[in-house]
Design a protein around this motif. Structure first.
Motif, mmCIF file in Angstrom:
data_model
loop_
_atom_site.group_PDB
_atom_site.id
_atom_site.type_symbol
_atom_site.label_atom_id
_atom_site.label_comp_id
_atom_site.label_asym_id
_atom_site.label_seq_id
_atom_site.Cartn_x
_atom_site.Cartn_y
_atom_site.Cartn_z
ATOM 1 N N ARG A 113 -17.875 -50.508 0.170
ATOM 2 C CA ARG A 113 -16.697 -51.134 0.794
ATOM 3 C C ARG A 113 -15.443 -50.874 -0.037
ATOM 4 O O ARG A 113 -14.381 -50.551 0.494
ATOM 5 N N ALA A 114 -15.577 -51.035 -1.358
ATOM 6 C CA ALA A 114 -14.416 -50.861 -2.236
ATOM 7 C C ALA A 114 -13.899 -49.425 -2.210
ATOM 8 O O ALA A 114 -12.692 -49.188 -2.341
ATOM 9 N N ASP A 115 -14.797 -48.462 -2.029
ATOM 10 C CA ASP A 115 -14.401 -47.052 -2.052
ATOM 11 C C ASP A 115 -13.388 -46.741 -0.965
ATOM 12 O O ASP A 115 -12.516 -45.881 -1.145
ATOM 13 N N ARG A 116 -13.461 -47.432 0.148
ATOM 14 C CA ARG A 116 -12.532 -47.166 1.240
ATOM 15 C C ARG A 116 -11.096 -47.508 0.861
ATOM 16 O O ARG A 116 -10.145 -47.019 1.466
ATOM 17 N N TYR A 117 -10.927 -48.347 -0.157
ATOM 18 C CA TYR A 117 -9.596 -48.782 -0.567
ATOM 19 C C TYR A 117 -9.161 -48.204 -1.912
ATOM 20 O O TYR A 117 -7.983 -47.964 -2.145
ATOM 21 N N LEU A 118 -10.121 -47.979 -2.818
ATOM 22 C CA LEU A 118 -9.784 -47.599 -4.187
ATOM 23 C C LEU A 118 -9.809 -46.099 -4.441
ATOM 24 O O LEU A 118 -9.107 -45.608 -5.326
ATOM 25 N N GLY A 276 -25.014 -45.750 4.026
ATOM 26 C CA GLY A 276 -24.868 -45.230 5.384
ATOM 27 C C GLY A 276 -24.164 -46.158 6.346
ATOM 28 O O GLY A 276 -24.179 -45.926 7.557
ATOM 29 N N THR A 277 -23.514 -47.205 5.830
ATOM 30 C CA THR A 277 -22.879 -48.182 6.724
ATOM 31 C C THR A 277 -21.598 -47.654 7.351
ATOM 32 O O THR A 277 -21.024 -48.313 8.216
ATOM 33 N N ALA A 278 -21.135 -46.476 6.926
ATOM 34 C CA ALA A 278 -19.907 -45.918 7.511
ATOM 35 C C ALA A 278 -20.023 -45.777 9.023
ATOM 36 O O ALA A 278 -19.023 -45.896 9.743
ATOM 37 N N CYS A 279 -21.231 -45.540 9.510
ATOM 38 C CA CYS A 279 -21.399 -45.322 10.948
ATOM 39 C C CYS A 279 -21.132 -46.587 11.760
ATOM 40 O O CYS A 279 -21.041 -46.523 12.992
ATOM 41 N N LEU A 280 -20.994 -47.732 11.072
ATOM 42 C CA LEU A 280 -20.709 -48.980 11.761
ATOM 43 C C LEU A 280 -19.231 -49.357 11.688
ATOM 44 O O LEU A 280 -18.819 -50.374 12.228
ATOM 45 N N THR A 281 -18.424 -48.541 11.009
ATOM 46 C CA THR A 281 -17.000 -48.825 10.926
ATOM 47 C C THR A 281 -16.329 -48.466 12.257
ATOM 48 O O THR A 281 -16.836 -47.642 13.024
ATOM 49 N N PRO A 282 -15.196 -49.105 12.547
ATOM 50 C CA PRO A 282 -14.537 -48.870 13.847
ATOM 51 C C PRO A 282 -14.220 -47.396 14.084
ATOM 52 O O PRO A 282 -13.738 -46.697 13.195
ATOM 53 N N HIS A 283 -14.530 -46.945 15.290
ATOM 54 C CA HIS A 283 -14.175 -45.602 15.767
ATOM 55 C C HIS A 283 -14.827 -44.480 14.961
ATOM 56 O O HIS A 283 -14.307 -43.363 14.925
ATOM 57 N N TYR A 284 -15.961 -44.756 14.337
ATOM 58 C CA TYR A 284 -16.600 -43.756 13.486
ATOM 59 C C TYR A 284 -16.860 -42.455 14.243
ATOM 60 O O TYR A 284 -16.497 -41.364 13.781
ATOM 61 N N LEU A 285 -17.467 -42.535 15.411
ATOM 62 C CA LEU A 285 -17.805 -41.311 16.143
ATOM 63 C C LEU A 285 -16.583 -40.703 16.822
ATOM 64 O O LEU A 285 -16.532 -39.481 17.027
ATOM 65 N N TRP A 306 -6.848 -39.150 18.327
ATOM 66 C CA TRP A 306 -6.155 -39.627 17.122
ATOM 67 C C TRP A 306 -5.096 -40.664 17.465
ATOM 68 O O TRP A 306 -4.974 -41.701 16.784
ATOM 69 N N GLU A 307 -4.315 -40.413 18.504
ATOM 70 C CA GLU A 307 -3.235 -41.340 18.843
ATOM 71 C C GLU A 307 -3.759 -42.687 19.319
ATOM 72 O O GLU A 307 -3.083 -43.713 19.180
ATOM 73 N N ARG A 308 -4.959 -42.687 19.834
ATOM 74 C CA ARG A 308 -5.565 -43.954 20.278
ATOM 75 C C ARG A 308 -6.128 -44.758 19.117
ATOM 76 O O ARG A 308 -6.034 -45.990 19.102
ATOM 77 N N ILE A 309 -6.715 -44.085 18.124
ATOM 78 C CA ILE A 309 -7.466 -44.813 17.104
ATOM 79 C C ILE A 309 -6.720 -44.989 15.780
ATOM 80 O O ILE A 309 -7.017 -45.938 15.037
ATOM 81 N N ILE A 310 -5.765 -44.096 15.464
ATOM 82 C CA ILE A 310 -5.103 -44.174 14.164
ATOM 83 C C ILE A 310 -4.419 -45.520 13.925
ATOM 84 O O ILE A 310 -4.536 -46.092 12.834
ATOM 85 N N PRO A 311 -3.679 -46.080 14.893
ATOM 86 C CA PRO A 311 -3.020 -47.368 14.614
ATOM 87 C C PRO A 311 -3.996 -48.461 14.201
ATOM 88 O O PRO A 311 -3.723 -49.224 13.268
ATOM 89 N N GLU A 312 -5.139 -48.533 14.855
ATOM 90 C CA GLU A 312 -6.124 -49.559 14.491
ATOM 91 C C GLU A 312 -6.725 -49.288 13.120
ATOM 92 O O GLU A 312 -6.934 -50.214 12.325
ATOM 93 N N LEU A 313 -6.999 -48.024 12.825
ATOM 94 C CA LEU A 313 -7.554 -47.680 11.516
ATOM 95 C C LEU A 313 -6.553 -47.996 10.407
ATOM 96 O O LEU A 313 -6.924 -48.518 9.350
ATOM 97 N N ALA A 314 -5.282 -47.702 10.638
ATOM 98 C CA ALA A 314 -4.254 -47.979 9.634
ATOM 99 C C ALA A 314 -4.109 -49.480 9.410
ATOM 100 O O ALA A 314 -3.913 -49.941 8.272
ATOM 101 N N ALA A 315 -4.234 -50.262 10.478
ATOM 102 C CA ALA A 315 -4.110 -51.714 10.347
ATOM 103 C C ALA A 315 -5.231 -52.306 9.508
ATOM 104 O O ALA A 315 -5.061 -53.344 8.867
ATOM 105 N N ALA A 316 -6.399 -51.615 9.485
ATOM 106 C CA ALA A 316 -7.536 -52.094 8.692
ATOM 107 C C ALA A 316 -7.294 -51.902 7.202
ATOM 108 O O ALA A 316 -7.976 -52.525 6.376
ATOM 109 N N GLY A 317 -6.369 -51.021 6.833
ATOM 110 C CA GLY A 317 -5.950 -50.903 5.437
ATOM 111 C C GLY A 317 -6.777 -49.992 4.559
ATOM 112 O O GLY A 317 -6.593 -50.000 3.343
#
Length: 394
Positions: A113-118, A276-285, A306-317
């Motif tokens: 989890r931390a790797d996604r931010y750090l 392997g939990t990355a496959c459960l993150t939003p919009h993985y596929l 990309w235009e549909r999913i990027i805003p939500e991914l960016a909001a997740a931080g």
């Protein structure tokens, strides 16, 4: 003969220009010129990539300039540290508390989890220390606890492989993915062995080796019906990446078929594995689908995703991950003939790459530079070159 001289000779022998070779790496053709003239020292990854592209059989990579003595000494000490971890594996005395398995499992899940931010640089030291301790405990454990501890050691080795891969140290990434596969076999867990093969396939995808990706992901899926849904999802999406890299006729439909199979399995993922939990993150596929479409030159289809999913991914931080995805979105804009929008996004990605130390972001930006070649002498191309100049030594 120096690396640059050998590179020049091989290019002349093969009849390949700087621009064509740079497009295949991919990198800027000015970077190839600097390698030829000895003004840049290639990374191990680039040296091996060029060696393979030019069919040098290891002869070019072997000429990669050596590090200065002080830096070489630090690398050697680091390698000795890895060997010491193996030697330390037999030093633990006394029984191993079963509760430690739960502790390390929770820690590994937290690291992912931390790797996604750090990003990688802050987590590698912690991962190395915990891996060493796990090897010590696994060797001392007995009964059913022993394979559990080796499974955790495999998980940490795979995590380290991923961190080094993200940091651009392909040599160490290869080492740790190989360690993971060996530790996974010690665990006697077929799901973990297949996950380790998926990790090696992911590494080959970063090396743009589509056939290698298909070989390794295919090996993971040999007994697909017996595998946990999570492992099948991960291996199937790697097969799609392999297909997009090989880009044979019908590759778009093959990628769609594989990713549709994976999508049908996501809701079935229900296991306690910390990896392997990355496959459960939003919009993985969706991310995998858009990435494959960019490789296949399907810019408008990729941009729709990309235009549909990027805003939500960016909001997740998740700054590191979003930086990689935004760079791919920029590539799609360049392919779609929108260089100004591509460069605007690139500016945001450069800031993220500098802040996280993610070389994967830098590689995606280098891919953008190759796709921006039609505008290299125009304002968007010049602005992009200026943005990327501070990252050239990464």
């Amino acid at each position: 003969m120096t690396f640059g001289e050998k590179l020049r000779a091989l290019m002349a022998e093969r009849g390949i220009s700087q621009r064509r070779l740079a497009a295949q790496v991919p990198c800027d053709d000015g970077y190839i010129s600097k390698l030829i003239n000895g003004r840049k020292r290639p990374s191990r990854e680039i040296a091996e990539r060029l060696d393979g592209l030019l069919g040098a059989g290891g002869g070019l990579a072997a000429l990669r300039p050596r590090l200065p003595a002080k830096r070489a000494a630090r690398v050697e000490l680091s390698a000795l540290g890895l060997a010491a971890a193996v030697q330390a594996a037999s030093t633990h005395r006394g029984p191993v508390a079963p509760e430690l398995a739960d502790y390390f499992r929770d820690q590994l899940a937290g690291h992912y989890r931390a790797d996604r931010y750090l990003g990688p640089l802050r987590l590698i030291p912690t991962g190395l220390a915990q891996y060493e301790l796990l090897c010590e405990l696994a060797n001392a454990a007995r009964g059913t606890l022993r394979p559990r501890m080796w499974a955790l050691a495999a998980g940490y080795a795979g995590f380290l492989g991923w961190l080094y891969q993200d940091a651009g140290d392909i040599g160490r990434a290869v080492y740790w993915h190989d360690v993971m596969l060996e530790r996974a076999h010690r665990s006697h867990d077929p799901h973990l062995v297949a996950f380790a093969l998926h990790g090696k396939a992911m590494l080959h995808a970063d090396l743009l080796d589509g056939h290698g990706v298909i070989d390794l992901a295919g090996a993971a899926l040999v007994h697909a019906d017996a595998l946990a849904p999570k492992v099948r999802v991960l291996a199937l999406q790697q097969m799609a990446h392999g297909a997009s890299l090989v880009a044979d006729e019908g590759a778009r439909d093959e990628c769609a078929r594989l990713l549709d199979q994976a999508a049908a399995l996501v809701d079935l993922v229900d296991d306690e594995y910390p990896w392997g939990t990355a496959c459960l993150t939003p919009h993985y596929l969706d991310i995998q689908r858009a990435t494959c479409l960019v490789r296949l030159g399907r810019a408008s289809e990729a941009l729709t995703i990309w235009e549909r999913i990027i805003p939500e991914l960016a909001a997740a931080g998740a700054r590191r991950d979003v930086g990689v995805f935004r760079a791919r979105q920029a590539q799609a804009y360049a392919l779609n003939g929108e260089p100004e929008r591509a460069v605007t996004i690139a500016g945001e990605v450069v800031d993220a790459a500098t802040g996280t130390g993610s070389v994967r972001m830098v590689r995606e930006l280098q891919g953008l530079r190759a796709r921006m070649r039609p505008w290299v002498t125009e304002q968007p191309g010049r602005l992009l070159a200026e943005m990327l100049a501070p990252l050239e030594d990464t």
